[in-house]
Design a protein around this motif. Structure first.
Motif, PDB file in Angstrom:
ATOM      1  N   CYS A   1       0.761  -1.213  -0.448  1.00 24.70           N
ATOM      2  CA  CYS A   1       0.175   0.127   0.247  1.00 24.70           C
ATOM      3  C   CYS A   1       0.875   0.847   0.141  1.00 24.70           C
ATOM      4  O   CYS A   1       0.501   2.273  -0.929  1.00 24.70           O
TER       5      CYS A   1
ATOM      6  N   ALA B   1       0.855   3.697  -2.896  1.00 22.31           N
ATOM      7  CA  ALA B   1       0.580   5.372  -2.284  1.00 22.31           C
ATOM      8  C   ALA B   1       1.677   6.408  -3.019  1.00 22.31           C
ATOM      9  O   ALA B   1       1.410   7.882  -3.497  1.00 22.31           O
TER      10      ALA B   1
ATOM     11  N   TYR C   1       1.393   9.794  -5.632  1.00 18.26           N
ATOM     12  CA  TYR C   1       1.173  11.420  -5.430  1.00 18.26           C
ATOM     13  C   TYR C   1       2.834  11.238  -6.059  1.00 18.26           C
ATOM     14  O   TYR C   1       2.485  12.710  -6.980  1.00 18.26           O
TER      15      TYR C   1
END
Length: 50
Positions: free
Chosen positions: A11, A15, A19
């Protein structure tokens, strides 16, 4: 324990990639929009002089 660590690491990686991509893409898109506006402004100014 290992499955929980692997899930959290996955995860975090996803992420981080998202980003990073978003920041690079938005910066590039903002720069392209600014270039288009400046080009249009110069085009309008050149047509007024002609």
């Amino acid at each position: 324990m290992f499955q929980l660590l692997a899930c959290n690491l996955a995860c975090l990686t996803i992420a981080g990639l998202y980003y990073t991509y978003r920041d690079v893409y938005l910066h590039r898109r903002k720069r392209e929009k600014l270039n288009d506006r400046v080009a249009y402004m110069l085009w309008v100014a050149a047509n007024r002089m002609a």
